[in-house]
Design an enzyme around this catalytic site. Sequence first.
Site, PDB file in Angstrom:
ATOM      1  N   HIS A  68       7.189 -26.838  -0.992  1.00  0.00           N
ATOM      2  CA  HIS A  68       6.555 -27.983  -1.664  1.00  0.00           C
ATOM      3  C   HIS A  68       5.434 -27.544  -2.594  1.00  0.00           C
ATOM      4  CE1 HIS A  68       8.671 -31.053   0.795  1.00  0.00           C
ATOM      5  NE2 HIS A  68       8.834 -29.975   1.543  1.00  0.00           N
ATOM      6  N   GLU A 115       0.827  -1.208   0.000  1.00  0.00           N
ATOM      7  CA  GLU A 115       0.000   0.000   0.000  1.00  0.00           C
ATOM      8  C   GLU A 115       0.868   1.268   0.000  1.00  0.00           C
ATOM      9  OE1 GLU A 115      -4.296  -0.553   1.793  1.00  0.00           O
ATOM     10  OE2 GLU A 115      -3.071   0.582   3.187  1.00  0.00           O
ATOM     11  N   LYS A 137     -14.205   0.197  -4.140  1.00  0.00           N
ATOM     12  CA  LYS A 137     -15.296   0.645  -3.251  1.00  0.00           C
ATOM     13  C   LYS A 137     -16.335   1.415  -4.055  1.00  0.00           C
ATOM     14  CE  LYS A 137     -12.296   1.323   0.754  1.00  0.00           C
ATOM     15  NZ  LYS A 137     -11.704   2.313   1.637  1.00  0.00           N
TER      16      LYS A 137
HETATM   17  O1  PA5 Z   1      -3.597   1.390   5.816  1.00  0.00           O
HETATM   18  C1  PA5 Z   1      -4.718   1.824   5.555  1.00  0.00           C
HETATM   19  O2  PA5 Z   1      -4.975   3.025   5.608  1.00  0.00           O
HETATM   20  C2  PA5 Z   1      -5.870   0.893   5.224  1.00  0.00           C
HETATM   21  O3  PA5 Z   1      -5.486  -0.404   5.090  1.00  0.00           O
HETATM   22  C3  PA5 Z   1      -6.919   0.962   6.312  1.00  0.00           C
HETATM   23  O4  PA5 Z   1      -6.308   0.618   7.517  1.00  0.00           O
HETATM   24  C4  PA5 Z   1      -8.090   0.020   6.044  1.00  0.00           C
HETATM   25  O5  PA5 Z   1      -8.643   0.304   4.801  1.00  0.00           O
HETATM   26  C5  PA5 Z   1      -9.134   0.154   7.110  1.00  0.00           C
HETATM   27  O6  PA5 Z   1      -9.563   1.469   7.216  1.00  0.00           O
HETATM   28  P1  PA5 Z   1     -10.364   1.992   8.470  1.00  0.00           P
HETATM   29  O7  PA5 Z   1      -9.508   1.856   9.658  1.00  0.00           O
HETATM   30  O8  PA5 Z   1     -10.653   3.425   8.142  1.00  0.00           O
HETATM   31  O9  PA5 Z   1     -11.624   1.164   8.569  1.00  0.00           O
END
Ligand code: PA5
Length: 442
Positions: A305, A284, A419
Amino acid sequence: MNSIRFDYSKICQFVSKEEMESLFPQAQQALKSLKDGTAKGNDFLGWLDLPIEITTEQLQDIEKTAAALRARTQVVVVIGIGGSYLGARAVIEALADSFHNYEPNGMKVIFAGHNIGEDYYHELLHYLQDKEFGICVISKSGTTTEPAIAFRLLKELLESRVGKEEARKRIVAITDAAKGALRTLADQEGYKTFVIPDNVGGRFSVLTPVGLLPIAIAGFDIRELVKGAVEMRELCLNHDRSLAAEYAVARTALYRKGYAVELLANFNPKLHYITEWWKQLYGESEGKENKGIFPAGVDFTTDLHSMGQYIQQGVRMLMETVVSVESPHYKVEIPADEANLDKLNFLAGKRVDEVNKMAELGTQIAHVDGGVPNMKVVMPALTALYIGQLFYFFELACGISGCMLGVNPFDQPGVEAYKNNMFALLDKPGYEEASKAIKARL
Ligand code: PA5
């Protein structure tokens, strides 16, 4: 001070010393930009100082809340996804007994809100219907669909089982200080809440209540975890040639040579979710602007494996970083067998870990021979202290590496695409135009 170590000596046949050296000034510049707050995404640099900023009062509040939940329940369901889930699960799975499922600590912690599997929720509701359970719901934005669905289901079950008053005592919410639906709901219902600081993104939030509360609920030592992170911060933040800088430089040098995939490998099944946490952290943070190393994970020897063939002889685009645990907690020796039908008596009297370590060494040599550059992070043991060190090491290296790549390591604009389509397909109010457009494509 004992600490985790980083060894990149085995990449010398893939990248020259000069190539590596030429990258250190860039790493220094990247580190400087993180420290002086000039890096891209600089409103999300709070994680750099989290370990030293967390106060004794905050730790006590987390421990007290965990103890109160433990006293009222047998099971706590931790609801969250991505950065609001993986850090806690990584630590709990690493430290928990593999078979007793945390029960030696008197508490079972399970997870929800990280998928939308209908059968998962049916089975979860069924499992919980005769248990004394509590809920720890975590969402920074407070609007994420997956945890919101899980919370709606579990809140309804809990209230119907124990009544609204008792349910209120068994629900803790971790969210933004002021914004989002979860904040509104928590304030309205009077739940105990913890705040995720504005300047800490989800994947960097394991050392906030997001990670610390579930870990404390599971009965593990959050002070040791924080102490480990403090130690690693001291080792790395004010040193240009720290292990975090070396890791960032080594993987960047390999990436620039065409190694586009990094495998994080372990030889200990308890590290599986640490790898999942690392995958999110790097994927990310770096995968944007059509750039970035693809982070993948393998559990060895299990995956030798299944994936071993590809790693050894497939497309040569892989680099590998092994997280190696030096000493196991327990001792198990392989017994001798008089009949020796399995021809394993040459191993009799040896510890299982000795075999595992030779598998690790043999794999490293084979992969390097096969054209996979190999790096190693050594943890002296799998403890909260060293996991704390490991988290800070990987986070800082990720910040440095992302800055060297030229991206903003602290945003995640790409996660909105699915989303938006999902909301359009589900006719969410406000998505009317998008809904028409996407349905015309079906
Ligand atoms: O690192 C990030 O920002 C994302 O992975 C969020 O943690 C994830 O989408 C969850 O978001 P939230 O905590 O707003 O529900």
